[in-house]
Design an enzyme around this catalytic site. Structure first.
Site, PDB file in Angstrom:
ATOM      1  N   CYS A  49      -1.787   1.542  -5.616  1.00 26.62           N
ATOM      2  CA  CYS A  49      -2.661   2.241  -6.011  1.00 26.62           C
ATOM      3  C   CYS A  49      -3.793   2.117  -7.404  1.00 26.62           C
ATOM      4  O   CYS A  49      -4.520   1.444  -7.431  1.00 26.62           O
ATOM      5  CB  CYS A  49      -2.734   3.444  -5.437  1.00 26.62           C
ATOM      6  SG  CYS A  49      -1.448   4.326  -4.548  1.00 26.62           S
ATOM      7  N   TYR A 179      -3.926  -3.296   4.682  1.00 24.94           N
ATOM      8  CA  TYR A 179      -4.118  -2.971   3.489  1.00 24.94           C
ATOM      9  C   TYR A 179      -4.661  -3.794   2.754  1.00 24.94           C
ATOM     10  O   TYR A 179      -5.771  -4.710   1.442  1.00 24.94           O
ATOM     11  CB  TYR A 179      -3.831  -1.633   2.647  1.00 24.94           C
ATOM     12  CG  TYR A 179      -4.193  -0.869   3.732  1.00 24.94           C
ATOM     13  CD1 TYR A 179      -4.965   0.229   3.029  1.00 24.94           C
ATOM     14  CD2 TYR A 179      -2.954  -0.191   5.411  1.00 24.94           C
ATOM     15  CE1 TYR A 179      -5.516   2.075   4.295  1.00 24.94           C
ATOM     16  CE2 TYR A 179      -4.109   0.920   6.100  1.00 24.94           C
ATOM     17  CZ  TYR A 179      -4.959   1.911   4.357  1.00 24.94           C
ATOM     18  OH  TYR A 179      -5.553   3.052   5.478  1.00 24.94           O
TER      19      TYR A 179
HETATM   20  P1  NDP Z   1      -0.572  -2.974   6.961  1.00 28.00           P
HETATM   21  O1  NDP Z   1       0.198  -2.133   7.597  1.00 28.00           O
HETATM   22  O2  NDP Z   1      -1.739  -2.769   6.736  1.00 28.00           O
HETATM   23  O3  NDP Z   1      -0.644  -4.143   6.963  1.00 28.00           O
HETATM   24  C1  NDP Z   1       0.164  -5.165   8.119  1.00 28.00           C
HETATM   25  C2  NDP Z   1      -0.368  -6.338   8.434  1.00 28.00           C
HETATM   26  O4  NDP Z   1       0.647  -6.975   8.352  1.00 28.00           O
HETATM   27  C3  NDP Z   1      -1.201  -6.273   9.953  1.00 28.00           C
HETATM   28  O5  NDP Z   1      -2.034  -6.993  10.110  1.00 28.00           O
HETATM   29  C4  NDP Z   1      -0.132  -6.265  10.877  1.00 28.00           C
HETATM   30  O6  NDP Z   1       0.162  -7.775  11.857  1.00 28.00           O
HETATM   31  C5  NDP Z   1       1.245  -7.884   9.610  1.00 28.00           C
HETATM   32  N1  NDP Z   1       2.036  -7.828   9.919  1.00 28.00           N
HETATM   33  C6  NDP Z   1       3.114  -6.949  10.299  1.00 28.00           C
HETATM   34  N2  NDP Z   1       4.334  -7.516   9.797  1.00 28.00           N
HETATM   35  C7  NDP Z   1       4.248  -8.336  10.581  1.00 28.00           C
HETATM   36  C8  NDP Z   1       5.636  -9.286  10.413  1.00 28.00           C
HETATM   37  N3  NDP Z   1       6.382  -9.101  10.305  1.00 28.00           N
HETATM   38  N4  NDP Z   1       4.929 -10.558  10.490  1.00 28.00           N
HETATM   39  C9  NDP Z   1       3.599 -11.155   9.886  1.00 28.00           C
HETATM   40  N5  NDP Z   1       2.624 -10.249   9.947  1.00 28.00           N
HETATM   41  C10 NDP Z   1       2.920  -8.604   9.928  1.00 28.00           C
HETATM   42  O7  NDP Z   1       0.558  -2.841   5.235  1.00 28.00           O
HETATM   43  P2  NDP Z   1      -0.279  -3.412   4.260  1.00 28.00           P
HETATM   44  O8  NDP Z   1       1.744  -4.380   3.687  1.00 28.00           O
HETATM   45  O9  NDP Z   1      -1.207  -4.105   4.425  1.00 28.00           O
HETATM   46  O10 NDP Z   1       0.426  -2.482   3.787  1.00 28.00           O
HETATM   47  C11 NDP Z   1       1.837  -1.803   3.746  1.00 28.00           C
HETATM   48  C12 NDP Z   1       1.295  -0.353   3.515  1.00 28.00           C
HETATM   49  O11 NDP Z   1       1.239   0.674   2.239  1.00 28.00           O
HETATM   50  C13 NDP Z   1      -0.168   0.385   4.383  1.00 28.00           C
HETATM   51  O12 NDP Z   1       0.108   1.183   6.240  1.00 28.00           O
HETATM   52  C14 NDP Z   1      -0.460   1.691   3.735  1.00 28.00           C
HETATM   53  O13 NDP Z   1      -0.347   2.805   4.189  1.00 28.00           O
HETATM   54  C15 NDP Z   1      -0.332   1.295   2.092  1.00 28.00           C
HETATM   55  N6  NDP Z   1      -1.145   0.831   1.463  1.00 28.00           N
HETATM   56  C16 NDP Z   1      -2.689   1.711   1.347  1.00 28.00           C
HETATM   57  C17 NDP Z   1      -2.833   1.585   0.503  1.00 28.00           C
HETATM   58  C18 NDP Z   1      -5.013   2.004   0.126  1.00 28.00           C
HETATM   59  O14 NDP Z   1      -4.882   3.143   1.299  1.00 28.00           O
HETATM   60  N7  NDP Z   1      -6.065   1.443   0.201  1.00 28.00           N
HETATM   61  C19 NDP Z   1      -3.759   0.265  -0.071  1.00 28.00           C
HETATM   62  C20 NDP Z   1      -2.670  -0.442  -0.052  1.00 28.00           C
HETATM   63  C21 NDP Z   1      -1.526  -0.176   0.845  1.00 28.00           C
HETATM   64  P3  NDP Z   1      -0.462  -7.088  13.243  1.00 28.00           P
HETATM   65  O15 NDP Z   1      -1.877  -5.613  13.296  1.00 28.00           O
HETATM   66  O16 NDP Z   1       0.165  -7.733  13.972  1.00 28.00           O
HETATM   67  O17 NDP Z   1       0.546  -5.546  13.100  1.00 28.00           O
END
Ligand code: NDP
Length: 448
Positions: A49, A179
Protein backbone atom coordinates in the site's frame (compact mmCIF):
# COMPACT_ATOMS: atom_id res chain seq x y z
CA UNK A 1 6.83 -18.43 41.02
CA UNK A 2 9.03 -18.36 37.90
CA UNK A 3 7.27 -18.12 34.52
CA UNK A 4 7.13 -21.46 32.79
CA UNK A 5 7.24 -19.78 29.36
CA UNK A 6 9.91 -17.47 27.94
CA UNK A 7 7.19 -15.12 26.65
CA UNK A 8 3.52 -14.44 27.28
CA UNK A 9 3.10 -13.89 23.55
CA UNK A 10 5.18 -14.87 20.56
CA UNK A 11 4.10 -13.28 17.29
CA UNK A 12 5.25 -14.65 13.94
CA UNK A 13 5.23 -11.86 11.36
CA UNK A 14 5.82 -8.14 11.92
CA UNK A 15 3.36 -6.77 9.37
CA UNK A 16 0.38 -4.54 10.07
CA UNK A 17 -1.53 -7.08 12.18
CA UNK A 18 1.49 -8.51 13.99
CA UNK A 19 2.96 -5.14 14.91
CA UNK A 20 -0.34 -3.81 16.28
CA UNK A 21 -0.96 -6.99 18.28
CA UNK A 22 2.59 -7.00 19.71
CA UNK A 23 2.53 -3.36 20.70
CA UNK A 24 -0.92 -3.46 22.32
CA UNK A 25 -0.28 -6.77 24.10
CA UNK A 26 2.94 -5.28 25.52
CA UNK A 27 1.09 -2.17 26.66
CA UNK A 28 -1.35 -4.48 28.47
CA UNK A 29 1.66 -5.81 30.37
CA UNK A 30 2.56 -8.93 28.39
CA UNK A 31 6.12 -10.04 27.70
CA UNK A 32 6.19 -10.12 23.90
CA UNK A 33 8.55 -11.15 21.12
CA UNK A 34 7.91 -10.86 17.41
CA UNK A 35 9.83 -12.74 14.73
CA UNK A 36 10.16 -11.35 11.20
CA UNK A 37 12.17 -13.03 8.45
CA UNK A 38 12.07 -10.10 6.03
CA UNK A 39 11.57 -6.52 7.25
CA UNK A 40 9.48 -5.02 10.05
CA UNK A 41 6.42 -3.37 8.48
CA UNK A 42 5.25 -6.25 6.31
CA UNK A 43 3.64 -6.11 2.90
CA UNK A 44 1.75 -2.84 3.38
CA UNK A 45 4.74 -0.77 4.42
CA UNK A 46 7.58 -2.50 2.61
CA UNK A 47 6.13 -3.63 -0.73
CA UNK A 48 2.44 -2.79 -0.81
CA UNK A 49 0.00 0.00 0.00
CA UNK A 50 2.50 2.63 1.10
CA UNK A 51 5.14 2.55 -1.66
CA UNK A 52 2.35 1.87 -4.19
CA UNK A 53 0.50 5.03 -3.14
CA UNK A 54 3.70 7.04 -3.57
CA UNK A 55 4.04 5.67 -7.10
CA UNK A 56 0.42 6.63 -7.74
CA UNK A 57 1.19 10.21 -6.72
CA UNK A 58 4.27 10.18 -8.94
CA UNK A 59 2.32 8.79 -11.86
CA UNK A 60 -0.53 11.27 -11.55
CA UNK A 61 1.79 14.19 -12.29
CA UNK A 62 1.70 13.04 -15.92
CA UNK A 63 -1.94 14.15 -16.10
CA UNK A 64 -1.53 17.16 -13.85
CA UNK A 65 1.28 18.51 -16.00
CA UNK A 66 -0.80 18.04 -19.13
CA UNK A 67 -3.89 19.60 -17.54
CA UNK A 68 -1.87 22.54 -16.25
CA UNK A 69 -1.73 24.06 -19.76
CA UNK A 70 -5.39 25.04 -19.74
CA UNK A 71 -4.90 26.63 -16.35
CA UNK A 72 -2.33 28.97 -17.88
CA UNK A 73 0.89 27.17 -17.00
CA UNK A 74 3.69 26.61 -19.46
CA UNK A 75 5.85 23.68 -18.50
CA UNK A 76 8.42 22.93 -21.17
CA UNK A 77 9.77 19.47 -21.83
CA UNK A 78 8.64 17.79 -18.63
CA UNK A 79 10.66 14.61 -18.14
CA UNK A 80 10.16 11.69 -15.83
CA UNK A 81 13.07 9.92 -14.18
CA UNK A 82 12.12 6.52 -12.78
CA UNK A 83 15.28 5.95 -10.66
CA UNK A 84 14.64 9.24 -8.82
CA UNK A 85 11.09 8.28 -7.86
CA UNK A 86 12.01 4.66 -7.15
CA UNK A 87 14.91 5.59 -4.84
CA UNK A 88 12.93 8.29 -3.02
CA UNK A 89 10.13 5.81 -2.42
CA UNK A 90 12.53 3.11 -1.24
CA UNK A 91 14.24 5.60 1.08
CA UNK A 92 10.90 6.44 2.62
CA UNK A 93 10.19 2.74 3.05
CA UNK A 94 13.49 2.52 4.99
CA UNK A 95 12.35 5.42 7.17
CA UNK A 96 9.03 3.75 7.92
CA UNK A 97 10.72 0.44 8.59
CA UNK A 98 12.84 2.25 11.21
CA UNK A 99 9.76 3.91 12.75
CA UNK A 100 7.92 0.61 13.07
CA UNK A 101 10.96 -1.02 14.67
CA UNK A 102 11.32 1.90 17.10
CA UNK A 103 7.66 1.65 18.09
CA UNK A 104 8.13 -1.99 18.98
CA UNK A 105 11.35 -1.24 20.89
CA UNK A 106 9.66 1.59 22.78
CA UNK A 107 6.93 -0.76 23.92
CA UNK A 108 9.45 -3.31 25.14
CA UNK A 109 8.67 -5.83 22.37
CA UNK A 110 11.68 -7.98 21.47
CA UNK A 111 12.17 -7.98 17.71
CA UNK A 112 13.82 -11.12 16.36
CA UNK A 113 14.84 -10.86 12.70
CA UNK A 114 14.73 -14.59 12.02
CA UNK A 115 12.33 -17.12 10.58
CA UNK A 116 10.24 -18.82 13.27
CA UNK A 117 8.69 -22.27 13.07
CA UNK A 118 6.42 -24.07 15.50
CA UNK A 119 8.03 -27.26 16.79
CA UNK A 120 5.52 -28.01 19.54
CA UNK A 121 2.28 -26.60 20.92
CA UNK A 122 4.13 -23.83 22.79
CA UNK A 123 7.63 -24.20 21.29
CA UNK A 124 9.05 -22.03 18.53
CA UNK A 125 12.33 -22.69 16.77
CA UNK A 126 14.22 -19.72 15.36
CA UNK A 127 16.36 -19.99 12.23
CA UNK A 128 19.36 -18.86 14.32
CA UNK A 129 19.08 -22.16 16.21
CA UNK A 130 17.41 -21.02 19.47
CA UNK A 131 14.16 -22.59 20.69
CA UNK A 132 11.82 -20.47 22.82
CA UNK A 133 8.46 -21.04 24.47
CA UNK A 134 5.35 -18.88 24.72
CA UNK A 135 2.02 -19.08 26.47
CA UNK A 136 0.19 -17.65 23.46
CA UNK A 137 1.23 -17.68 19.81
CA UNK A 138 -0.08 -15.33 17.15
CA UNK A 139 0.42 -16.15 13.46
CA UNK A 140 0.48 -12.98 11.34
CA UNK A 141 2.55 -14.13 8.39
CA UNK A 142 0.44 -12.48 5.68
CA UNK A 143 0.19 -13.67 2.10
CA UNK A 144 2.34 -13.76 -1.00
CA UNK A 145 1.59 -13.30 -4.69
CA UNK A 146 0.02 -16.25 -6.48
CA UNK A 147 2.04 -17.36 -9.52
CA UNK A 148 0.20 -18.80 -12.53
CA UNK A 149 1.06 -22.39 -13.27
CA UNK A 150 2.50 -22.32 -16.81
CA UNK A 151 5.73 -23.01 -18.62
CA UNK A 152 8.11 -20.09 -18.23
CA UNK A 153 6.32 -18.57 -15.24
CA UNK A 154 9.72 -17.85 -13.67
CA UNK A 155 10.21 -15.17 -16.35
CA UNK A 156 7.57 -12.89 -14.83
CA UNK A 157 7.67 -10.56 -11.86
CA UNK A 158 5.15 -9.67 -9.14
CA UNK A 159 4.37 -6.37 -7.46
CA UNK A 160 7.20 -7.20 -5.01
CA UNK A 161 9.75 -6.69 -7.76
CA UNK A 162 7.94 -3.82 -9.49
CA UNK A 163 9.16 -1.40 -6.82
CA UNK A 164 12.80 -2.25 -7.60
CA UNK A 165 12.93 -2.22 -11.42
CA UNK A 166 16.27 -0.97 -12.80
CA UNK A 167 14.40 0.74 -15.60
CA UNK A 168 10.86 0.91 -16.83
CA UNK A 169 9.96 -1.57 -19.57
CA UNK A 170 8.60 -0.19 -22.84
CA UNK A 171 5.73 -2.70 -22.71
CA UNK A 172 4.23 -4.65 -19.85
CA UNK A 173 1.65 -7.41 -19.71
CA UNK A 174 -0.16 -7.54 -16.37
CA UNK A 175 -2.05 -10.72 -15.54
CA UNK A 176 -5.11 -10.37 -13.29
CA UNK A 177 -8.03 -7.99 -13.10
CA UNK A 178 -8.05 -7.08 -9.42
CA UNK A 179 -6.62 -4.37 -7.22
CA UNK A 180 -2.96 -4.76 -8.03
CA UNK A 181 -3.47 -5.20 -11.79
CA UNK A 182 -5.56 -2.06 -12.12
CA UNK A 183 -3.42 0.04 -9.82
CA UNK A 184 -0.15 -0.89 -11.51
CA UNK A 185 -1.69 -0.63 -14.98
CA UNK A 186 -2.51 2.99 -14.13
CA UNK A 187 0.97 3.64 -12.74
CA UNK A 188 2.85 2.17 -15.68
CA UNK A 189 0.52 3.72 -18.25
CA UNK A 190 1.01 7.21 -16.80
CA UNK A 191 4.77 6.68 -17.03
CA UNK A 192 4.40 5.98 -20.75
CA UNK A 193 4.71 2.18 -20.64
CA UNK A 194 2.46 0.34 -23.10
CA UNK A 195 0.17 -1.68 -20.82
CA UNK A 196 -1.92 -4.75 -21.57
CA UNK A 197 -4.07 -6.40 -18.91
CA UNK A 198 -5.06 -10.05 -19.33
CA UNK A 199 -7.72 -11.64 -17.13
CA UNK A 200 -9.02 -15.18 -16.97
CA UNK A 201 -12.69 -14.11 -17.06
CA UNK A 202 -14.63 -11.35 -18.80
CA UNK A 203 -14.71 -9.23 -15.66
CA UNK A 204 -12.39 -7.26 -13.49
CA UNK A 205 -12.75 -6.08 -9.90
CA UNK A 206 -15.65 -8.46 -9.38
CA UNK A 207 -16.44 -7.26 -5.86
CA UNK A 208 -17.12 -3.68 -6.97
CA UNK A 209 -20.37 -2.27 -8.39
CA UNK A 210 -20.80 -3.02 -12.07
CA UNK A 211 -21.33 0.63 -13.09
CA UNK A 212 -17.97 1.56 -11.58
CA UNK A 213 -16.21 -1.35 -13.20
CA UNK A 214 -17.60 -0.40 -16.59
CA UNK A 215 -16.59 3.22 -16.12
CA UNK A 216 -13.04 2.27 -15.13
CA UNK A 217 -12.73 -0.05 -18.11
CA UNK A 218 -13.97 2.65 -20.46
CA UNK A 219 -11.62 5.31 -19.06
CA UNK A 220 -8.65 2.90 -18.94
CA UNK A 221 -9.18 2.04 -22.61
CA UNK A 222 -9.38 5.72 -23.52
CA UNK A 223 -6.09 6.23 -21.70
CA UNK A 224 -4.54 3.57 -23.92
CA UNK A 225 -4.57 0.43 -21.76
CA UNK A 226 -5.36 -2.74 -23.73
CA UNK A 227 -7.44 -5.55 -22.29
CA UNK A 228 -7.54 -9.22 -23.12
CA UNK A 229 -10.42 -10.98 -21.41
CA UNK A 230 -11.00 -14.73 -21.04
CA UNK A 231 -7.26 -15.22 -21.37
CA UNK A 232 -5.29 -17.80 -19.43
CA UNK A 233 -1.56 -18.38 -19.72
CA UNK A 234 -0.39 -21.17 -21.99
CA UNK A 235 3.27 -20.31 -21.68
CA UNK A 236 5.94 -17.62 -21.58
CA UNK A 237 9.10 -17.80 -23.65
CA UNK A 238 12.16 -15.60 -23.83
CA UNK A 239 13.05 -14.44 -27.36
CA UNK A 240 16.11 -12.20 -27.37
CA UNK A 241 15.34 -9.29 -25.04
CA UNK A 242 11.59 -9.87 -25.30
CA UNK A 243 9.08 -12.23 -23.79
CA UNK A 244 6.48 -13.95 -25.92
CA UNK A 245 3.33 -14.91 -24.08
CA UNK A 246 0.83 -17.40 -25.42
CA UNK A 247 -2.65 -17.48 -23.93
CA UNK A 248 -6.06 -18.99 -24.53
CA UNK A 249 -8.50 -17.26 -26.93
CA UNK A 250 -5.99 -14.66 -28.13
CA UNK A 251 -2.95 -14.25 -30.36
CA UNK A 252 0.50 -14.43 -28.77
CA UNK A 253 1.75 -11.16 -27.42
CA UNK A 254 5.32 -9.84 -27.36
CA UNK A 255 6.24 -7.79 -24.34
CA UNK A 256 9.20 -6.68 -22.24
CA UNK A 257 7.85 -7.58 -18.83
CA UNK A 258 5.14 -9.85 -17.46
CA UNK A 259 3.71 -9.04 -14.03
CA UNK A 260 1.43 -11.39 -12.09
CA UNK A 261 -1.36 -9.83 -10.06
CA UNK A 262 -3.55 -12.88 -9.74
CA UNK A 263 -4.38 -12.84 -6.06
CA UNK A 264 -2.41 -13.63 -2.94
CA UNK A 265 -1.86 -16.93 -1.15
CA UNK A 266 -1.81 -17.18 2.67
CA UNK A 267 1.69 -17.87 4.03
CA UNK A 268 1.11 -21.04 6.01
CA UNK A 269 3.61 -23.49 4.54
CA UNK A 270 6.64 -24.60 6.54
CA UNK A 271 5.49 -22.91 9.75
CA UNK A 272 4.97 -26.13 11.69
CA UNK A 273 1.23 -25.52 11.93
CA UNK A 274 0.65 -29.24 11.42
CA UNK A 275 2.90 -30.01 14.38
CA UNK A 276 0.79 -27.69 16.53
CA UNK A 277 -2.44 -29.14 15.08
CA UNK A 278 -3.72 -25.85 13.59
CA UNK A 279 -6.56 -26.32 11.08
CA UNK A 280 -6.22 -24.88 7.58
CA UNK A 281 -8.95 -24.08 5.05
CA UNK A 282 -9.15 -24.93 1.34
CA UNK A 283 -7.03 -21.98 0.24
CA UNK A 284 -4.36 -22.84 2.80
CA UNK A 285 -5.62 -20.11 5.14
CA UNK A 286 -5.72 -20.46 8.93
CA UNK A 287 -9.28 -21.03 10.08
CA UNK A 288 -10.22 -18.75 13.00
CA UNK A 289 -13.29 -17.77 14.99
CA UNK A 290 -14.70 -14.26 15.57
CA UNK A 291 -11.92 -13.61 18.07
CA UNK A 292 -9.20 -14.75 15.64
CA UNK A 293 -8.65 -17.93 17.68
CA UNK A 294 -7.67 -21.11 15.80
CA UNK A 295 -8.89 -24.57 16.76
CA UNK A 296 -5.93 -24.67 19.20
CA UNK A 297 -6.87 -22.66 22.29
CA UNK A 298 -3.66 -20.67 22.72
CA UNK A 299 -2.88 -20.09 19.02
CA UNK A 300 -4.44 -17.15 17.18
CA UNK A 301 -4.06 -15.71 13.68
CA UNK A 302 -4.77 -12.28 12.19
CA UNK A 303 -4.47 -10.57 8.82
CA UNK A 304 -4.08 -11.94 5.31
CA UNK A 305 -3.00 -15.37 6.54
CA UNK A 306 -6.62 -15.91 7.62
CA UNK A 307 -7.92 -14.83 4.18
CA UNK A 308 -10.94 -13.01 5.64
CA UNK A 309 -10.65 -9.49 4.22
CA UNK A 310 -7.15 -8.91 2.79
CA UNK A 311 -6.87 -5.25 3.76
CA UNK A 312 -4.34 -3.57 6.05
CA UNK A 313 -6.82 -1.67 8.26
CA UNK A 314 -8.71 -4.92 8.84
CA UNK A 315 -5.51 -6.72 9.88
CA UNK A 316 -4.73 -3.86 12.26
CA UNK A 317 -8.19 -4.12 13.83
CA UNK A 318 -7.82 -7.88 14.16
CA UNK A 319 -4.42 -7.43 15.85
CA UNK A 320 -5.85 -4.84 18.25
CA UNK A 321 -8.91 -6.98 19.04
CA UNK A 322 -6.73 -10.03 19.66
CA UNK A 323 -4.51 -8.15 22.13
CA UNK A 324 -7.50 -6.60 23.93
CA UNK A 325 -9.23 -9.98 24.11
CA UNK A 326 -6.31 -12.04 25.38
CA UNK A 327 -4.29 -9.50 27.39
CA UNK A 328 -6.63 -6.57 27.99
CA UNK A 329 -9.56 -8.36 29.60
CA UNK A 330 -11.91 -6.97 26.93
CA UNK A 331 -13.09 -9.71 24.55
CA UNK A 332 -13.49 -8.01 21.18
CA UNK A 333 -14.62 -9.53 17.90
CA UNK A 334 -13.85 -7.63 14.71
CA UNK A 335 -16.86 -6.59 12.69
CA UNK A 336 -16.11 -7.46 9.07
CA UNK A 337 -19.34 -5.94 7.76
CA UNK A 338 -19.49 -2.77 5.77
CA UNK A 339 -15.73 -2.42 5.28
CA UNK A 340 -15.01 0.45 2.88
CA UNK A 341 -12.31 -0.10 0.28
CA UNK A 342 -10.74 1.62 -2.69
CA UNK A 343 -8.75 0.85 -5.80
CA UNK A 344 -6.12 3.49 -6.53
CA UNK A 345 -6.54 3.23 -10.25
CA UNK A 346 -6.50 6.23 -12.59
CA UNK A 347 -9.07 7.50 -11.64
CA UNK A 348 -9.59 5.82 -8.27
CA UNK A 349 -12.77 4.04 -7.32
CA UNK A 350 -14.20 3.24 -3.89
CA UNK A 351 -17.12 1.43 -2.38
CA UNK A 352 -18.82 0.58 0.89
CA UNK A 353 -21.72 -1.75 1.61
CA UNK A 354 -23.74 -3.66 -0.95
CA UNK A 355 -23.37 -3.24 -4.70
CA UNK A 356 -26.60 -2.67 -6.61
CA UNK A 357 -26.62 -6.30 -7.72
CA UNK A 358 -26.03 -7.62 -4.19
CA UNK A 359 -28.74 -5.33 -2.81
CA UNK A 360 -31.26 -6.46 -5.43
CA UNK A 361 -30.46 -10.10 -4.65
CA UNK A 362 -30.89 -9.56 -0.91
CA UNK A 363 -33.74 -7.04 -0.83
CA UNK A 364 -35.65 -7.61 -4.08
CA UNK A 365 -36.34 -4.03 -5.03
CA UNK A 366 -34.12 -1.15 -4.01
CA UNK A 367 -33.80 2.53 -4.91
CA UNK A 368 -30.72 3.64 -6.74
CA UNK A 369 -29.58 7.27 -7.04
CA UNK A 370 -26.81 8.29 -9.40
CA UNK A 371 -24.80 11.30 -10.36
CA UNK A 372 -22.78 11.09 -13.56
CA UNK A 373 -20.78 14.28 -13.90
CA UNK A 374 -17.60 15.82 -15.22
CA UNK A 375 -15.58 17.28 -12.33
CA UNK A 376 -14.99 21.03 -12.72
CA UNK A 377 -11.23 20.55 -12.92
CA UNK A 378 -11.62 18.09 -15.78
CA UNK A 379 -13.90 20.49 -17.65
CA UNK A 380 -11.37 23.32 -17.63
CA UNK A 381 -8.53 20.92 -18.34
CA UNK A 382 -10.41 19.61 -21.39
CA UNK A 383 -10.19 16.12 -19.93
CA UNK A 384 -13.14 14.10 -21.09
CA UNK A 385 -13.36 11.93 -18.01
CA UNK A 386 -16.59 11.62 -16.08
CA UNK A 387 -17.13 10.63 -12.46
CA UNK A 388 -19.94 8.40 -11.28
CA UNK A 389 -21.46 8.35 -7.79
CA UNK A 390 -24.10 5.86 -6.85
CA UNK A 391 -26.18 5.33 -3.72
CA UNK A 392 -28.18 2.14 -3.17
CA UNK A 393 -31.02 2.37 -0.64
CA UNK A 394 -33.65 0.17 0.93
CA UNK A 395 -36.86 0.98 -0.95
CA UNK A 396 -39.19 1.90 1.91
CA UNK A 397 -36.97 3.16 4.72
CA UNK A 398 -34.39 4.85 2.49
CA UNK A 399 -31.63 3.26 4.59
CA UNK A 400 -28.38 3.40 2.65
CA UNK A 401 -27.16 -0.08 1.73
CA UNK A 402 -24.15 0.97 -0.30
CA UNK A 403 -22.27 3.90 -1.79
CA UNK A 404 -20.00 3.54 -4.81
CA UNK A 405 -17.94 6.13 -6.59
CA UNK A 406 -15.31 6.55 -9.25
CA UNK A 407 -13.54 9.82 -9.85
CA UNK A 408 -10.78 12.04 -8.46
CA UNK A 409 -10.28 11.61 -4.70
CA UNK A 410 -12.97 8.91 -4.51
CA UNK A 411 -11.14 7.14 -1.68
CA UNK A 412 -10.79 10.36 0.34
CA UNK A 413 -14.47 11.17 -0.03
CA UNK A 414 -15.57 7.60 0.64
CA UNK A 415 -13.95 7.45 4.06
CA UNK A 416 -16.41 10.03 5.43
CA UNK A 417 -19.38 8.60 3.53
CA UNK A 418 -18.60 5.16 4.95
CA UNK A 419 -19.21 6.46 8.48
CA UNK A 420 -22.76 7.32 7.48
CA UNK A 421 -23.38 3.95 5.87
CA UNK A 422 -21.93 2.10 8.84
CA UNK A 423 -24.10 4.19 11.17
CA UNK A 424 -27.20 3.14 9.22
CA UNK A 425 -28.13 6.61 7.95
CA UNK A 426 -30.75 7.19 5.26
CA UNK A 427 -30.96 9.05 1.98
CA UNK A 428 -33.05 11.64 3.85
CA UNK A 429 -30.14 12.25 6.24
CA UNK A 430 -27.90 13.00 3.28
CA UNK A 431 -30.59 15.24 1.71
CA UNK A 432 -30.87 17.18 4.98
CA UNK A 433 -27.16 17.99 4.89
CA UNK A 434 -26.19 21.23 3.15
CA UNK A 435 -23.71 20.88 0.31
CA UNK A 436 -20.20 22.32 0.36
CA UNK A 437 -19.99 24.14 -2.93
CA UNK A 438 -18.25 23.76 -5.28
CA UNK A 439 -16.91 20.29 -4.57
CA UNK A 440 -17.26 16.84 -6.09
CA UNK A 441 -18.37 15.43 -2.74
CA UNK A 442 -21.46 17.66 -2.71
CA UNK A 443 -22.93 15.33 -5.33
CA UNK A 444 -23.52 12.90 -2.46
CA UNK A 445 -26.08 15.19 -0.81
CA UNK A 446 -27.65 16.25 -4.11
CA UNK A 447 -28.36 12.80 -5.54
CA UNK A 448 -31.62 12.50 -7.42
P1 NDP B 1 -7.47 -9.58 -6.37
O1 NDP B 1 -8.14 -10.61 -5.58
O2 NDP B 1 -7.88 -8.17 -6.26
O3 NDP B 1 -7.58 -9.94 -7.91
C1 NDP B 1 -7.08 -11.15 -8.37
C2 NDP B 1 -7.28 -11.19 -9.87
O4 NDP B 1 -6.58 -12.32 -10.35
C3 NDP B 1 -8.74 -11.37 -10.26
O5 NDP B 1 -8.92 -10.72 -11.49
C4 NDP B 1 -8.86 -12.87 -10.40
O6 NDP B 1 -9.81 -13.26 -11.36
C5 NDP B 1 -7.50 -13.24 -10.93
N1 NDP B 1 -7.09 -14.57 -10.52
C6 NDP B 1 -7.23 -15.15 -9.32
N2 NDP B 1 -6.71 -16.37 -9.33
C7 NDP B 1 -6.24 -16.58 -10.57
C8 NDP B 1 -5.62 -17.69 -11.20
N3 NDP B 1 -5.41 -18.82 -10.56
N4 NDP B 1 -5.26 -17.54 -12.50
C9 NDP B 1 -5.51 -16.38 -13.17
N5 NDP B 1 -6.13 -15.33 -12.63
C10 NDP B 1 -6.47 -15.42 -11.34
O7 NDP B 1 -5.90 -9.78 -6.06
P2 NDP B 1 -4.63 -8.86 -6.22
O8 NDP B 1 -3.51 -9.80 -6.48
O9 NDP B 1 -4.89 -7.76 -7.18
O10 NDP B 1 -4.49 -8.25 -4.77
C11 NDP B 1 -4.41 -9.11 -3.64
C12 NDP B 1 -5.15 -8.55 -2.48
O11 NDP B 1 -4.42 -7.48 -1.94
C13 NDP B 1 -6.50 -7.97 -2.83
O12 NDP B 1 -7.53 -8.92 -2.74
C14 NDP B 1 -6.68 -6.87 -1.83
O13 NDP B 1 -7.39 -7.36 -0.75
C15 NDP B 1 -5.27 -6.48 -1.46
N6 NDP B 1 -4.91 -5.18 -2.08
C16 NDP B 1 -5.62 -4.08 -1.70
C17 NDP B 1 -5.33 -2.86 -2.26
C18 NDP B 1 -6.13 -1.68 -1.84
O14 NDP B 1 -6.77 -1.72 -0.79
N7 NDP B 1 -6.18 -0.60 -2.64
C19 NDP B 1 -4.29 -2.69 -3.26
C20 NDP B 1 -3.64 -3.93 -3.61
C21 NDP B 1 -3.96 -5.12 -3.03
P3 NDP B 1 -11.31 -13.63 -10.98
O15 NDP B 1 -12.03 -12.33 -10.81
O16 NDP B 1 -11.74 -14.42 -12.15
O17 NDP B 1 -11.24 -14.43 -9.73
Amino acid sequence: MPDIYDYDLFVIGAGSGGVRASRVAASHGAKVAVAEEHRVGGTCVIRGCVPKKMLIYGAHFAEDLEDAKNFGWTIENPKFDWPTLRDNVLNDVDRLNGLYTNTLDNHGVEVILERATLVGPHEIELSGGRTVTAKYILIATGARPHLPDCAGNELGITSNEAFHLDKLPERILIAGGGYIANEFAGIFNEFGVKVTIMTRSDQMLRQYDESLRERLLHISMLKGIDFRFNAEFKGIEKKGDCLVVSMTNHEDIETDCVMYATGRVPNTEGLGLDVAGVELGDAGEIVVDRFSKTNVDHIYAVGDVTNRVQLTPVAIREGQAFADTVFGGAPTAVDHNCVPSAVFSHPPLAGVGLTEKEARTQYGSVKVYESDFRPMKNVLAGRDERSLYKMVCEENSGKILGIHMIGPDAAEIMQAAAVAVKAGLTKADFDATVAIHPTMAEELVLLK
